[in-house]
Design an enzyme around this catalytic site. Structure first.
Site, short mmCIF file in Angstrom:
data_model
loop_
_atom_site.label_atom_id
_atom_site.label_comp_id
_atom_site.label_asym_id
_atom_site.label_seq_id
_atom_site.Cartn_x
_atom_site.Cartn_y
_atom_site.Cartn_z
N LYS A 22 29.56 84.15 22.47
CA LYS A 22 28.79 84.39 21.32
C LYS A 22 28.01 83.04 21.02
CE LYS A 22 30.34 84.00 16.69
NZ LYS A 22 29.76 83.27 16.00
N ASN A 23 28.83 81.97 20.99
CA ASN A 23 28.36 80.78 20.43
C ASN A 23 27.31 80.25 21.43
OD1 ASN A 23 29.86 81.16 17.97
ND2 ASN A 23 31.33 79.67 18.53
N CYS A 116 30.60 82.74 8.37
CA CYS A 116 31.98 82.78 7.94
C CYS A 116 32.19 82.02 6.71
CB CYS A 116 33.13 82.65 9.04
SG CYS A 116 33.04 83.86 10.05
N ARG A 121 29.82 74.51 4.65
CA ARG A 121 28.81 74.49 5.63
C ARG A 121 27.46 74.20 4.96
NH1 ARG A 121 30.60 79.52 9.48
NH2 ARG A 121 30.11 77.93 10.95
N PRO A 122 27.11 72.89 4.84
CA PRO A 122 26.01 72.35 4.11
C PRO A 122 24.98 72.28 5.76
CG PRO A 122 27.49 70.25 4.36
CD PRO A 122 28.13 71.66 4.87
N ILE A 123 23.58 72.02 5.10
CA ILE A 123 22.71 71.89 6.54
C ILE A 123 21.93 70.71 6.44
CG2 ILE A 123 22.64 74.53 7.01
CD1 ILE A 123 19.70 74.36 5.44
N ASP A 124 22.50 69.53 5.66
CA ASP A 124 21.99 68.47 5.53
C ASP A 124 21.53 67.72 6.89
OD1 ASP A 124 24.74 68.26 5.53
OD2 ASP A 124 24.64 66.12 5.08
N LEU A 125 22.57 67.81 7.67
CA LEU A 125 22.52 67.32 9.32
C LEU A 125 21.32 67.97 9.81
CD1 LEU A 125 26.30 66.48 10.16
CD2 LEU A 125 24.49 64.93 9.43
N ASP A 305 37.89 76.80 15.98
CA ASP A 305 37.85 78.25 16.03
C ASP A 305 39.07 78.90 16.69
OD1 ASP A 305 35.13 78.29 15.40
OD2 ASP A 305 34.25 79.03 17.01
N ARG A 398 32.07 90.75 14.83
CA ARG A 398 30.71 89.68 14.95
C ARG A 398 31.11 89.13 16.15
NH1 ARG A 398 30.86 85.83 10.51
NH2 ARG A 398 28.98 85.05 11.76
C1 UD1 Z 1 29.50 76.00 15.20
C2 UD1 Z 1 30.29 77.22 15.72
C3 UD1 Z 1 31.43 77.67 14.84
C4 UD1 Z 1 32.64 76.33 15.12
C5 UD1 Z 1 31.79 75.22 14.62
C6 UD1 Z 1 32.68 73.96 15.12
C7 UD1 Z 1 28.07 78.55 16.20
C8 UD1 Z 1 27.35 79.93 15.89
N1 UD1 Z 1 29.32 78.32 15.39
O1 UD1 Z 1 29.41 76.22 14.10
O2 UD1 Z 1 32.10 78.88 15.54
O3 UD1 Z 1 33.53 76.58 14.38
O4 UD1 Z 1 30.38 74.99 15.50
O5 UD1 Z 1 33.09 73.71 16.45
O6 UD1 Z 1 28.27 78.02 17.09
N2 UD1 Z 1 28.37 69.86 8.62
C9 UD1 Z 1 27.62 69.04 7.82
N3 UD1 Z 1 26.37 69.21 7.58
C10 UD1 Z 1 25.54 69.98 8.33
C11 UD1 Z 1 26.18 70.73 9.44
C12 UD1 Z 1 27.51 70.47 9.58
O7 UD1 Z 1 28.35 68.45 6.91
O8 UD1 Z 1 24.27 69.67 8.39
C13 UD1 Z 1 29.68 69.73 8.74
C14 UD1 Z 1 30.43 71.28 8.61
O9 UD1 Z 1 30.57 71.42 7.12
C15 UD1 Z 1 31.55 71.22 9.14
C16 UD1 Z 1 31.40 70.20 10.24
O10 UD1 Z 1 30.14 69.58 10.03
O11 UD1 Z 1 32.54 70.31 8.30
C17 UD1 Z 1 31.26 71.01 11.74
O12 UD1 Z 1 30.02 71.96 11.72
P1 UD1 Z 1 29.13 72.15 12.82
O13 UD1 Z 1 29.55 71.83 14.12
O14 UD1 Z 1 27.80 72.14 12.36
O15 UD1 Z 1 29.34 74.09 13.07
P2 UD1 Z 1 28.45 75.08 13.03
O16 UD1 Z 1 27.13 74.79 13.96
O17 UD1 Z 1 28.10 75.70 11.70
#
Ligand code: UD1
Length: 426
Positions: A22-23, A116, A121-125, A305, A398
C-alpha cells in the site's frame, strides 16, 4: 459499516501470499500525474485507499482502467490542479499530489490531508522541501495553495527523515533543471520503489548514499509499466497471526531484506524462521517468550507500523515486554481495545507500553481505532476463546486486501457482516 465476526482458537497453518505494498502504490499513483502517457501498474492491491487515490486521479482529468489486478492510468489529459476537501481528508498520502501537481501543472490547491489518527502529523517538512525548491506557498485555515514562480533545484536538508516529505521532495523536483539533493532522506523500501518507478518513466534519480538522494532534472516522463514491491507490513501481520496461534505458515511474496528489522523479535519470541527465495516460513512455539524491549524508529529500525501488530502476540507471551514508540505521539489507541480481550498492558505515558503476558485471551466486542491498530485487534481475536465482534473494519480495509479471505484460507474463521445484514439483525 461492515464488521468482522471471528471464532477464535484455530491454529493457522498453510501457505499465504502477501499483496503489493500500500505505502508504495499510493505515492506511485501520485507519481503517475507526472507522466505524459500511460502508467501500467501490475498487481495493484484492491484497497479502499487505492480506490480514493484513483478517484483523485480521475477528478484531475486522468483516465483510469482496471483489468483484473492491473491498473492503467492515462494522465495525458490532466487539466486540474485542485482536489476536493473530502478526497484530501480520506487519506494521508493525498498530500503527495502537492509535489506531483506542482511538477505537472505548476500550481496546486489542496486542503489538509487526513489519514490514521495516530499523532499530530504536521506537514511542515513537506512545505519546507517545496519552499526550498523556490515554490511559493500560501497556507490558510482552508488549505494550501502553491505555485511555481521560478522554482529551481536546491539542496534540501530534512530535520527528520520523513517518508512523505521525502516523496514530496522527489515528486516536486523531477522536472527542475540542475541537481536537487535530499539530505537525511527517508530510506524506507517504498521510497526506493517510487524512485525505480520514476526512473523507469525516464527520470534521473539516484540514491547516492544511504540517506542522500540526488534528482537530476529531466524534461519529460513517458509511458511505463511497474510491478509494486511486496507489502512488508502485511508480511509481518501474517507472521504475528502465526505467532499468536502457535501456527506454521509459509508466507510467499516476501522481500526478506525489507522485513529484516522485524526478524529479531520473532526469534526472541521463540519462533523458528526459515528463509526461502521470496518467502519465509514461520513456526511458532506453543508458548511465546517475551521480547525485552522494542523501540520504533525510521527504517532500517523497527517500523512503527508493526508496533501495534506485534503487541497482540506479546499479550500471550511468557513474561513482560516493553514497547517504546518513538515516531508518533499517539499510537497506542489499540491498547484499550486489546484490554477488552483480557490483555494486561500498562501505558506509563503515551509512548511506553508494558505488556505482561496472560495465559489466555477471551472473546470481546472491540473496535478498530486505526489501520494497524485494527489489525492488532483482529490478530488478538484469532487467539481469543469464543466469538468476537470487531467494528469499524473500514480502517483495516484501507490497507489489507480482503484480509478475512487470506486468513480463512489458512484456517481462521472470520465472517464479514455487511452493514445491511447488521441492520436486519437489529
Ligand atoms: C508514512 C507511512 C506510514 C508510516 C510512516 C512512518 C504512507 C502512506 N504512510 O507516513 O504508514 O507509519 O510513514 O514510517 O506511506 N513529521 C513532521 N513533519 C512533517 C512530516 C512528518 O513532524 O512534515 C513527523 C510525523 O509527525 C511523525 C514522523 O515525522 O512523527 C514520521 O512521519 P512520516 O515519516 O512523514 O510519515 P508519513 O509519511 O505520514
Amino acid at each position: 459499516m461492515d464488521c468482522f465476526e471471528i471464532k477464535g482458537g484455530s491454529r493457522l497453518e498453510g501457505e499465504i501470499e502477501v499483496h503489493s505494498a500500500k505505502n508504495s502504490v499510493l505515492p506511485i499513483l501520485a507519481g503517475a500525474v507526472l507522466i505524459n502517457g500511460e502508467t501500467v501498474i501490475h498487481n495493484c492491491p484492491e484497497l479502499s485507499d487505492v480506490k480514493v487515490t484513483v478517484d483523485i486521479l480521475k477528478s484531475l482529468g486522468a483516465k483510469v482502467k482496471k483489468e483484473n489486478k492491473t491498473l492503467i492510468i492515462d494522465a495525458q489529459n490532466i487539466n486540474c490542479s485542485e482536489i476536493s476537501c473530502d478526497m484530501m481528508r480520506s487519506l494521508r498520502s493525498s498530500i503527495l499530489f502537492l509535489g506531483a501537481l506542482l511538477s505537472r501543472m505548476k500550481e496546486a490547491k489542496l486542503s489538509f490531508p487526513g489519514g490514521c489518527d495516530i499523532g499530530l502529523r504536521p506537514i511542515d517538512l513537506h512545505l519546507y522541501a517545496i519552499e526550498t525548491l523556490g515554490y511559493s506557498c500560501k497556507i490558510s485555515q482552508s488549505g494550501i495553495e502553491c505555485f511555481n514562480k521560478g522554482a529551481k533545484s536546491a539542496d534540501i536538508y530534512l530535520d527528520f527523515p520523513s517518508v512523505g516529505a521525502t516523496e514530496n521532495a522527489i515528486l516536486s523536483s523531477v522536472f527542475l533543471s540542475g541537481k536537487t539533493k535530499i539530505i537525511n532522506a527517508a530510506r524506507e523500501p517504498e521510497i526506493e520503489d517510487l524512485i525505480n518507478f520514476l526512473n523507469e518513466a525516464g527520470a534521473d534519480i539516484r540514491i547516492v548514499s544511504p540517506s542522500v538522494i540526488e534528482i537530476n532534472g529531466v524534461q519529460n516522463l513517458y509511458s511505463c509499466s511497474h510491478r509494486v514491491i511486496p507489502d512488508r507490513i502485511e508480511a509481518v501481520t501474517f507472521m504475528c497471526c502465526a505467532a499468536i496461534t502457535s501456527g506454521d505458515l509459509l508466507i510467499k511474496n516476501v522481500n526478506l531484506s525489507h522485513i529484516k528489522p522485524n526478524l529479531p523479535q520473532f526469534y526472541e519470541m521463540g519462533c523458528k524462521l526459515t528463509a526461502g527465495e521470496n518467502s519465509i516460513r514461520i513456526k511458532a512455539p506453543k508458548k511465546l517468550k517475551r521480547v525485552r524491549e522494542i523501540q520504533t524508529g525510521a527504517y532500517p529500525l523497527f517500523p512503527t507500523d508493526t508496533q501495534s501488530i506485534i503487541t497482540s502476540p506479546l499479550c500471550l507471551a511468557d513474561g513482560k515486554s516493553k514497547i517504546i514508540e518513538n515516531i508518533f505521539e499517539n499510537r497506542f489507541k489499540h491498547i484499550g481495545e486489546l484490554k477488552k480481550f483480557g490483555a494486561d498492558i500498562i501505558c506509563s505515558d503515551s509512548r511506553v507500553a508494558v505488556i505482561s503476558g496472560v495465559e489466555k485471551l477471551h472473546s470481546a466486542k472491540a473496535n478498530c481505532t486505526d489501520l494497524r491498530g485494527g489489525a492488532a485487534v483482529l490478530i488478538a481475536s484469532l487467539a481469543a476463546e469464543g466469538t468476537s465482534l470487531i467494528n469499524n473494519i473500514h480502517h483495516i480495509d484501507r490497507g489489507y486486501e480482503r484480509i478475512e479471505e487470506s486468513l480463512n484460507s489458512i484456517g481462521a474463521d472470520i465472517t464479514r457482516i455487511k452493514n445491511e445484514e447488521q441492520e436486519e439483525k437489529n
